[in-house]
Design an enzyme around this catalytic site. Structure first.
Site, mmCIF file in Angstrom:
data_model
loop_
_atom_site.group_PDB
_atom_site.id
_atom_site.type_symbol
_atom_site.label_atom_id
_atom_site.label_comp_id
_atom_site.label_asym_id
_atom_site.label_seq_id
_atom_site.Cartn_x
_atom_site.Cartn_y
_atom_site.Cartn_z
ATOM 1 N N VAL A 106 51.848 53.110 53.225
ATOM 2 C CA VAL A 106 51.885 52.099 54.285
ATOM 3 C C VAL A 106 53.172 51.301 54.129
ATOM 4 C CG1 VAL A 106 50.703 50.118 55.296
ATOM 5 C CG2 VAL A 106 49.377 51.945 54.228
ATOM 6 N N GLU A 197 46.498 46.404 23.546
ATOM 7 C CA GLU A 197 45.897 47.737 23.414
ATOM 8 C C GLU A 197 46.966 48.799 23.163
ATOM 9 O OE1 GLU A 197 41.840 46.681 25.877
ATOM 10 O OE2 GLU A 197 43.289 47.957 26.879
ATOM 11 N N ASP A 326 43.228 42.876 43.596
ATOM 12 C CA ASP A 326 44.406 42.202 43.030
ATOM 13 C C ASP A 326 45.311 41.574 44.087
ATOM 14 O OD1 ASP A 326 43.641 42.945 40.535
ATOM 15 O OD2 ASP A 326 45.345 44.268 40.126
HETATM 16 C C1 LIG Z 1 47.619 49.080 32.357
HETATM 17 C C2 LIG Z 1 46.518 48.273 32.972
HETATM 18 C C3 LIG Z 1 45.378 47.986 32.231
HETATM 19 C C4 LIG Z 1 44.351 47.236 32.785
HETATM 20 N N1 LIG Z 1 43.245 46.969 32.027
HETATM 21 C C5 LIG Z 1 42.215 46.297 32.573
HETATM 22 C C6 LIG Z 1 41.030 46.070 31.825
HETATM 23 O O1 LIG Z 1 40.929 46.455 30.665
HETATM 24 N N2 LIG Z 1 40.013 45.411 32.441
HETATM 25 C C7 LIG Z 1 40.102 44.975 33.730
HETATM 26 O O2 LIG Z 1 39.142 44.404 34.254
HETATM 27 N N3 LIG Z 1 41.221 45.160 34.452
HETATM 28 C C8 LIG Z 1 42.273 45.812 33.916
HETATM 29 N N4 LIG Z 1 43.409 46.020 34.647
HETATM 30 C C9 LIG Z 1 43.492 45.469 36.001
HETATM 31 C C10 LIG Z 1 42.772 46.363 36.991
HETATM 32 O O3 LIG Z 1 43.182 47.695 36.849
HETATM 33 C C11 LIG Z 1 43.056 45.844 38.395
HETATM 34 O O4 LIG Z 1 42.562 44.528 38.476
HETATM 35 C C12 LIG Z 1 42.391 46.722 39.441
HETATM 36 O O5 LIG Z 1 42.956 48.014 39.429
HETATM 37 C C13 LIG Z 1 42.541 46.102 40.831
HETATM 38 O O6 LIG Z 1 41.941 46.936 41.762
HETATM 39 P P1 LIG Z 1 42.522 47.024 43.246
HETATM 40 O O7 LIG Z 1 41.582 47.883 44.021
HETATM 41 O O8 LIG Z 1 42.819 45.678 43.758
HETATM 42 O O9 LIG Z 1 43.929 47.744 43.094
HETATM 43 P P2 LIG Z 1 44.317 49.130 42.419
HETATM 44 O O10 LIG Z 1 43.236 49.649 41.569
HETATM 45 O O11 LIG Z 1 45.655 48.921 41.808
HETATM 46 O O12 LIG Z 1 44.469 50.109 43.664
HETATM 47 C C14 LIG Z 1 45.427 49.917 44.665
HETATM 48 C C15 LIG Z 1 45.613 51.224 45.409
HETATM 49 O O13 LIG Z 1 46.440 50.980 46.530
HETATM 50 C C16 LIG Z 1 47.388 52.023 46.661
HETATM 51 N N5 LIG Z 1 48.557 51.476 47.343
HETATM 52 C C17 LIG Z 1 49.299 50.403 46.979
HETATM 53 N N6 LIG Z 1 50.288 50.180 47.871
HETATM 54 C C18 LIG Z 1 50.165 51.143 48.819
HETATM 55 C C19 LIG Z 1 50.898 51.452 50.004
HETATM 56 N N7 LIG Z 1 51.940 50.727 50.395
HETATM 57 N N8 LIG Z 1 50.516 52.525 50.724
HETATM 58 C C20 LIG Z 1 49.449 53.284 50.339
HETATM 59 N N9 LIG Z 1 48.717 53.024 49.229
HETATM 60 C C21 LIG Z 1 49.067 51.973 48.487
HETATM 61 C C22 LIG Z 1 47.674 52.447 45.231
HETATM 62 O O14 LIG Z 1 48.147 53.776 45.180
HETATM 63 C C23 LIG Z 1 46.305 52.289 44.571
HETATM 64 O O15 LIG Z 1 45.566 53.486 44.610
HETATM 65 C C24 LIG Z 1 44.463 46.766 34.117
HETATM 66 C C25 LIG Z 1 45.599 47.050 34.862
HETATM 67 C C26 LIG Z 1 46.621 47.802 34.296
HETATM 68 C C27 LIG Z 1 47.854 48.122 35.106
#
Ligand SMILES: Cc1cc2nc3c(=O)[nH]c(=O)nc-3n(C[C@H](O)[C@H](O)[C@H](O)COP(=O)(O)OP(=O)(O)OC[C@H]3O[C@@H](n4cnc5c(N)ncnc54)[C@H](O)[C@@H]3O)c2cc1C
Length: 441
Positions: A106, A197, A326
């Site tokens: 997007v 970690e 997030d």
């Molecule tokens: C290394 C790491 C370790 C973590 N460890 C923990 C933990 O131990 N415990 C915990 O609770 N949380 C942890 N987190 C945080 C947790 O992963 C996030 O809070 C969570 O993934 C948020 O979910 P979300 O659905 O908002 O976004 P995400 O899971 O990041 O998913 C977003 C999705 O949107 C897609 N996307 C983004 N921009 C676009 C675009 N422009 N076009 C199309 N698709 C797009 C991406 O490809 C992705 O699939 C960690 C994060 C990281 C990076």
């Protein structure tokens, strides 16, 4: 009508090429079209909980899989295969006739016209959910962005694994002790859960794997530095957890520098306000900001790059646009500045929004989101973890078992749970990490 919309878009964005309004090849049906941007924790759990017969569902993601980010560090340190923390995004949709997935990126949203612009065309929506997560934040430090390695995706994690292993291989070929050390040293920027970690996992790799794999290297001279800006590690957890994590890491010979600011990195030397560290690898876990998309009104995006939404998940100023996870700052009575950027928050918001969207379709009043904080945890290594719950704080082997169980339970996909369990058992009993492959990148 589509031509008119394209013309309007062309007028608005004179220089930018506007993609064809092709609806990404999806035929409009009588159901209202719900477009979900992002198949991460928020998007995936929204889809799973949604009454799919109420909507035509279109999930958009630039990747064709969900990534279980909390275990990325294990892929980066050869503990798990990449496949075991990924889940195909077509799977939760393919049993439902009017649910679709498109792998496109997007580039913009046009909420005034109910359009999503992607690199594969433009799509109309009736309802939009923005769940694009977060991206790595380098706080404007260009040299760090250029040379440090982030850890946000599976390819990032494989990139880290490649680099660490390749550096050890290269170190074998070099006689100069300074260059050797530079290749074997690792700097981790950021002492939050991810940094802690990673540091623990690399330290255990050094302790259990390197002496056998690289008998010709002086393993002791490989230093692992963990740099944190604030006075303690795990700043979002209790003092008890921070101190215990620090103690565990010191037992594994990790060099911890708190109250230390990283000022720059040229790929060979990390500059900090407490001195320079020679290292050919710096892993950046220093922060994230919301993965916002152009097109939303400026006043809607906070300084941390999160979209302001009210307690029902609705983006302020729009009736049919919602944000979760997030990227969203869902403001509630208990969390007026939004919720922590955690998987558990995104999962709960995804499930919550599924209920609210169904209520909306039925003409019912929307509910308000209430986050249930079940606790936070971090692991350093075998039998070394810290857990903060509302009533109890504990550490050690019990905390480690809780950490293992929670992560196994939360992993998406039954096969992933089984494979991960087998891998962990194998690694535990054999002090081994089988996936130490260098894959050409
Ligand atoms: C290394 C790491 C370790 C973590 N460890 C923990 C933990 O131990 N415990 C915990 O609770 N949380 C942890 N987190 C945080 C947790 O992963 C996030 O809070 C969570 O993934 C948020 O979910 P979300 O659905 O908002 O976004 P995400 O899971 O990041 O998913 C977003 C999705 O949107 C897609 N996307 C983004 N921009 C676009 C675009 N422009 N076009 C199309 N698709 C797009 C991406 O490809 C992705 O699939 C960690 C994060 C990281 C990076």
């Amino acid at each position: 009508m589509p031509e008119q919309v394209i013309e309007l878009l062309k007028e608005q964005h004179e220089e930018k090429p506007v993609r064809e309004l092709n609806d990404l090849g999806i035929r409009k049906t009588e159901r209202p079209r719900l477009v979900i941007l992002g198949g991460g924790f928020g998007g995936l759990h929204l889809i799973r909980a949604l009454r799919k017969q109420d909507f035509q569902v279109v999930l958009i993601d630039k990747q064709n899989h969900h990534t279980f980010q909390p275990l990325l560090y294990q892929v980066a340190t050869s503990g798990l295969e990449a496949d075991s923390i990924a889940y195909p995004l077509r799977k939760p949709l393919n049993a439902h006739p009017d649910c679709h997935f498109r792998m496109v990126e997007v580039t913009e949203v046009v909420p005034e016209k109910n359009l999503v612009v992607t690199n594969g065309g433009t799509l109309r929506y009736d309802y939009l959910v923005i769940a694009t997560g977060a991206r790595t934040n380098y706080f404007g430090m260009k040299d760090i962005e250029r040379h440090a390695l982030p850890m946000k995706s599976i390819s990032d994690a494989i990139g880290i694994r490649n680099r660490l292993l390749r550096n050890y291989e290269e170190a074998l070929l070099i006689n100069d002790p300074e260059q050797k050390d530079q290749l074997m040293n690792v700097v981790i920027a950021g002492g939050g859960p991810t940094g802690v970690e990673l540091a623990g996992a690399i330290a255990e790799f050094k302790k259990y794997i390197m002496p056998h794999d690289y008998p010709d290297l002086d393993v002791k001279s490989a230093k692992i530095h963990l740099i944190e800006l604030t006075p303690e590690l795990l700043p979002a957890m209790s003092d008890e957890a921070s101190q215990k994590a620090e103690e565990y890491l010191r037992q594994l010979s990790v060099i911890i520098k708190t109250n230390t600011k990283i000022e720059g990195y040229d790929g060979r030397v990390v500059r900090t306000d407490a001195g320079n560290i020679p290292a050919r690898v710096m892993l950046w876990t220093g922060g994230v900001s919301g993965a916002i998309l152009p097109g939303l009104g400026k006043g809607l995006v906070t300084k941390k790059g999160r979209i302001k939404a009210n307690a029902s998940g609705r983006v302020k100023g729009y009736d049919n646009v919602f944000a979760i996870g997030d990227v969203a700052q869902i403001e509630t009575k208990n969390y007026p500045q939004g919720h922590p950027q955690l998987a558990s928050v995104a999962v709960q918001q995804g499930k919550f929004l599924a209920t609210n969207l169904t209520r909306h379709i039925k003409g019912k009043e929307l509910k308000e989101f209430h986050y249930i904080n079940k606790g936070t945890m971090a692991t350093v290594g075998r039998k070394k973890a810290v857990v903060d719950m509302k009533k109890w704080k504990f550490h050690g082997a019990a905390a480690w078992l809780v950490w293992l169980s929670v992560h196994l339970y939360s992993l998406v996909g039954f096969k992933n749970k089984v494979v991960t369990f087998i891998n962990w058992a194998w690694n535990y009993f054999n002090h081994d990490r089988e996936t130490r492959l260098i894959i050409k990148d």
